[in-house]
Design a protein around this motif. Structure first.
Motif, PDB file in Angstrom:
ATOM      1  N   ALA A  73      -1.795  16.257  -1.727  1.00 53.59           N
ATOM      2  CA  ALA A  73      -0.858  17.549  -1.536  1.00 53.59           C
ATOM      3  C   ALA A  73      -0.617  17.806  -0.022  1.00 53.59           C
ATOM      4  CB  ALA A  73      -1.989  18.807  -2.280  1.00 53.59           C
ATOM      5  N   GLY A  74       0.724  17.993   0.033  1.00 56.57           N
ATOM      6  CA  GLY A  74       1.093  18.347   1.697  1.00 56.57           C
ATOM      7  C   GLY A  74       1.130  17.197   2.733  1.00 56.57           C
ATOM      8  N   MET A  75       0.428  16.129   2.226  1.00 58.72           N
ATOM      9  CA  MET A  75       0.585  14.948   3.352  1.00 58.72           C
ATOM     10  C   MET A  75       1.688  14.577   3.657  1.00 58.72           C
ATOM     11  SD  MET A  75      -2.472  14.730   4.394  1.00 58.72           S
ATOM     12  CE  MET A  75      -4.216  14.788   4.128  1.00 58.72           C
ATOM     13  N   ASP A  76       2.752  14.680   2.783  1.00 56.07           N
ATOM     14  CA  ASP A  76       4.062  13.914   3.149  1.00 56.07           C
ATOM     15  C   ASP A  76       4.744  14.842   4.234  1.00 56.07           C
ATOM     16  OD1 ASP A  76       4.172  16.104   1.145  1.00 56.07           O
ATOM     17  OD2 ASP A  76       6.035  15.098   0.303  1.00 56.07           O
ATOM     18  N   LEU A  77       4.816  16.062   4.060  1.00 57.29           N
ATOM     19  CA  LEU A  77       5.115  16.862   4.989  1.00 57.29           C
ATOM     20  C   LEU A  77       4.571  17.077   6.450  1.00 57.29           C
ATOM     21  CD1 LEU A  77       6.033  19.872   2.524  1.00 57.29           C
ATOM     22  CD2 LEU A  77       7.700  18.134   3.516  1.00 57.29           C
ATOM     23  N   LEU A  78       3.020  16.966   6.192  1.00 60.26           N
ATOM     24  CA  LEU A  78       2.289  16.727   7.770  1.00 60.26           C
ATOM     25  C   LEU A  78       2.700  15.483   8.002  1.00 60.26           C
ATOM     26  CD1 LEU A  78       0.033  17.814   9.123  1.00 60.26           C
ATOM     27  CD2 LEU A  78      -1.524  16.364   7.902  1.00 60.26           C
ATOM     28  N   VAL A  79       2.858  14.459   7.497  1.00 60.58           N
ATOM     29  CA  VAL A  79       3.398  12.928   8.345  1.00 60.58           C
ATOM     30  C   VAL A  79       4.674  13.103   8.838  1.00 60.58           C
ATOM     31  CG1 VAL A  79       4.385  10.724   7.526  1.00 60.58           C
ATOM     32  CG2 VAL A  79       1.936  11.207   6.843  1.00 60.58           C
ATOM     33  N   SER A  86       3.870 -13.420  16.262  1.00 60.55           N
ATOM     34  CA  SER A  86       4.617 -12.211  15.250  1.00 60.55           C
ATOM     35  C   SER A  86       4.381 -11.126  16.311  1.00 60.55           C
ATOM     36  CB  SER A  86       3.984 -12.195  14.266  1.00 60.55           C
ATOM     37  OG  SER A  86       2.675 -11.971  13.819  1.00 60.55           O
ATOM     38  N   ARG A  87       5.280  -9.981  15.907  1.00 64.06           N
ATOM     39  CA  ARG A  87       5.198  -8.633  16.423  1.00 64.06           C
ATOM     40  C   ARG A  87       5.145  -7.749  15.189  1.00 64.06           C
ATOM     41  NH1 ARG A  87       8.976 -11.475  19.619  1.00 64.06           N
ATOM     42  NH2 ARG A  87       8.125 -11.491  21.922  1.00 64.06           N
ATOM     43  N   GLN A  88       4.492  -6.686  15.545  1.00 62.57           N
ATOM     44  CA  GLN A  88       4.609  -5.630  14.332  1.00 62.57           C
ATOM     45  C   GLN A  88       4.391  -4.223  14.938  1.00 62.57           C
ATOM     46  OE1 GLN A  88       6.014  -4.402  12.125  1.00 62.57           O
ATOM     47  NE2 GLN A  88       5.242  -5.147  10.221  1.00 62.57           N
ATOM     48  N   GLN A  89       4.851  -3.136  14.646  1.00 61.49           N
ATOM     49  CA  GLN A  89       4.586  -1.705  15.058  1.00 61.49           C
ATOM     50  C   GLN A  89       3.257  -1.201  14.207  1.00 61.49           C
ATOM     51  OE1 GLN A  89       8.406  -0.303  13.892  1.00 61.49           O
ATOM     52  NE2 GLN A  89       8.854  -0.076  16.151  1.00 61.49           N
ATOM     53  N   GLN A  90       2.600  -0.429  14.975  1.00 65.17           N
ATOM     54  CA  GLN A  90       1.363   0.145  14.532  1.00 65.17           C
ATOM     55  C   GLN A  90       1.559   1.723  14.238  1.00 65.17           C
ATOM     56  OE1 GLN A  90      -2.399  -1.861  16.301  1.00 65.17           O
ATOM     57  NE2 GLN A  90      -1.418  -0.927  17.791  1.00 65.17           N
ATOM     58  N   PHE A  91       1.010   2.365  13.285  1.00 67.46           N
ATOM     59  CA  PHE A  91       1.102   3.674  12.863  1.00 67.46           C
ATOM     60  C   PHE A  91      -0.241   4.282  12.588  1.00 67.46           C
ATOM     61  CE2 PHE A  91       4.752   1.275  11.587  1.00 67.46           C
ATOM     62  CZ  PHE A  91       5.847   2.112  11.737  1.00 67.46           C
ATOM     63  N   LEU A  92      -0.205   5.800  12.559  1.00 65.29           N
ATOM     64  CA  LEU A  92      -1.283   6.247  11.782  1.00 65.29           C
ATOM     65  C   LEU A  92      -0.759   6.609  10.400  1.00 65.29           C
ATOM     66  CD1 LEU A  92      -3.683   8.280  12.215  1.00 65.29           C
ATOM     67  CD2 LEU A  92      -2.054   9.983  11.787  1.00 65.29           C
ATOM     68  N   ALA A  93      -1.444   6.278   9.409  1.00 68.05           N
ATOM     69  CA  ALA A  93      -1.106   6.426   8.128  1.00 68.05           C
ATOM     70  C   ALA A  93      -2.044   7.043   7.319  1.00 68.05           C
ATOM     71  CB  ALA A  93      -0.974   5.147   7.152  1.00 68.05           C
ATOM     72  N   VAL A  94      -1.714   8.018   6.422  1.00 69.59           N
ATOM     73  CA  VAL A  94      -2.665   8.854   5.649  1.00 69.59           C
ATOM     74  C   VAL A  94      -2.637   8.538   4.187  1.00 69.59           C
ATOM     75  CG1 VAL A  94      -2.566  10.678   7.531  1.00 69.59           C
ATOM     76  CG2 VAL A  94      -1.048  10.626   5.556  1.00 69.59           C
ATOM     77  N   ARG A  95      -3.614   9.030   3.385  1.00 67.61           N
ATOM     78  CA  ARG A  95      -3.473   8.862   1.932  1.00 67.61           C
ATOM     79  C   ARG A  95      -2.571   9.850   1.300  1.00 67.61           C
ATOM     80  NH1 ARG A  95      -7.340   6.852  -1.448  1.00 67.61           N
ATOM     81  NH2 ARG A  95      -7.077   8.590  -2.739  1.00 67.61           N
ATOM     82  N   ARG A  96      -2.074   9.540   0.286  1.00 63.16           N
ATOM     83  CA  ARG A  96      -1.058  10.396  -0.484  1.00 63.16           C
ATOM     84  C   ARG A  96      -1.739  11.563  -0.981  1.00 63.16           C
ATOM     85  NH1 ARG A  96       3.967   8.846  -1.241  1.00 63.16           N
ATOM     86  NH2 ARG A  96       4.690   6.600  -0.578  1.00 63.16           N
ATOM     87  N   ARG A 146       0.889  -1.234  -0.001  1.00 60.54           N
ATOM     88  CA  ARG A 146      -0.097   0.070  -0.003  1.00 60.54           C
ATOM     89  C   ARG A 146       0.745   1.428  -0.098  1.00 60.54           C
ATOM     90  NH1 ARG A 146      -3.408  -3.504   2.981  1.00 60.54           N
ATOM     91  NH2 ARG A 146      -2.481  -2.806   5.025  1.00 60.54           N
ATOM     92  N   ASP A 147       2.227   1.185  -0.210  1.00 58.44           N
ATOM     93  CA  ASP A 147       3.161   2.446  -0.284  1.00 58.44           C
ATOM     94  C   ASP A 147       2.781   3.358  -1.359  1.00 58.44           C
ATOM     95  OD1 ASP A 147       4.668   1.637   1.901  1.00 58.44           O
ATOM     96  OD2 ASP A 147       6.132   0.826   0.576  1.00 58.44           O
ATOM     97  N   ALA A 148       1.946   2.959  -2.481  1.00 58.85           N
ATOM     98  CA  ALA A 148       1.413   3.639  -3.640  1.00 58.85           C
ATOM     99  C   ALA A 148       0.209   4.740  -2.998  1.00 58.85           C
ATOM    100  CB  ALA A 148       1.133   3.110  -4.853  1.00 58.85           C
ATOM    101  N   LEU A 149      -0.434   4.049  -2.109  1.00 60.91           N
ATOM    102  CA  LEU A 149      -1.641   4.650  -1.588  1.00 60.91           C
ATOM    103  C   LEU A 149      -1.363   5.646  -0.301  1.00 60.91           C
ATOM    104  CD1 LEU A 149      -4.722   5.082  -1.688  1.00 60.91           C
ATOM    105  CD2 LEU A 149      -4.914   2.783  -0.126  1.00 60.91           C
ATOM    106  N   LEU A 150      -0.588   4.857   0.748  1.00 56.52           N
ATOM    107  CA  LEU A 150      -0.716   5.583   2.033  1.00 56.52           C
ATOM    108  C   LEU A 150       0.741   6.046   2.273  1.00 56.52           C
ATOM    109  CD1 LEU A 150      -2.593   2.807   4.083  1.00 56.52           C
ATOM    110  CD2 LEU A 150      -3.451   4.984   3.117  1.00 56.52           C
TER     111      LEU A 150
END
Length: 263
Positions: free
Chosen positions: A213-219, A201-211, A93-97
């Motif tokens: 305008a401006g979302m990359d910098l907000l993240v 198994s173990r894994q980290q949890q995140f808050l992810a947002v849709r790609r 989902r890297d292309a979406l989130l």
């Protein structure tokens, strides 16, 4: 202009853009106590309260919605939500989130069995011939998902899975350790159910947002503020309140929590 000032300016412009249209950041999630859940009509939980504080500091208004996890994913894919709380990182989902560099918390998937029908599994091979209760929309890593020696049977909620366990309809169930202990306390089953030794198994949890305008910098700003907040006494108090969850523990074997398909 310094890098920090550029990030702050970009985040501010994103917030102003949302405000100009009278919009809030739309975040979806599934109840996942003690990380995020509703109690007496109020949302609470370690990851929820942490996220609220971080967004308040960034000046971002948020609209929250509880949905089944697969529905959350569908809303992200359809553009009906801006982000999801407590999502695992998936390269699919890297292309979406977009994912912040700083995680909110870490989950540890374990198995629970009824004391009247003990199955103290130490390896996946110990599950041969058994049926394990799962949750729709969650995957628990390739070794578990691809195993053929046992059956997997989904239930609509964690409470339903524990109910099936007590009725003998499944032999064990899989869920996060803290989620399982929380549900057991809520259902009054602490003395009737035991956690098996196996950690799937173990894994980290995140808050992810849709790609967007401006979302990359907000993240990036979210990650920086989250990391800063974790060093403060207020976060330590929250962590203690919800079971001493440590978001800084290095992750163990990778597990993918969410399916990409819609319900």
């Amino acid at each position: 202009m310094s890098v920090i000032l550029k990030l702050a300016t970009a985040a501010l412009l994103t917030c102003l853009s949302l405000a100009a249209y009278g919009e809030k950041l739309r975040i979806v999630t599934e109840p996942w106590a003690p990380y995020v859940y509703e109690h007496h009509g109020a949302m609470q939980g370690l990851d929820y309260e942490t996220t609220v504080i971080v967004f308040q500091r960034l000046g971002v208004d948020v609209q929250w919605q509880f949905l089944p996890w697969k529905r959350c994913l569908a809303m992200l894919e359809q553009g009906n939500a801006d982000g999801a709380l407590d999502i695992f990182h998936s390269h699919d989902r890297d292309a979406l989130l977009l994912y912040p560099s700083e995680p909110l918390s870490e989950v540890e998937f374990v198995l629970f069995y009824a004391n009247g029908r003990p199955h103290p599994a130490r390896t996946l091979h110990d599950l041969r011939g058994l049926t394990v209760g799962t949750s729709p929309g969650y995957l628990y890593g390739a070794p578990f998902s691809d195993a053929s020696q046992f059956k997997r049977e989904p239930a609509p909620s964690h409470e339903a899975n524990f109910g099936k366990l007590m009725l003998g309809r499944i032999d064990l169930l899989i869920t996060d350790r803290r989620v399982g202990l929380h549900v057991l306390r809520q259902m009054g089953l602490e003395d009737k159910v035991t956690q098996a030794p196996l950690v799937v198994s173990r894994q980290q949890q995140f808050l992810a947002v849709r790609r967007g305008a401006g979302m990359d910098l907000l993240v990036q700003r979210f990650a920086a503020e989250l990391k800063r907040f974790k060093q403060e006494p207020e976060y330590a108090a929250l962590s203690a309140k919800y079971g001493g969850i440590d978001a800084n523990t290095p992750p163990g074997p990778t597990v993918e929590q969410q399916e990409s398909g819609a319900p």
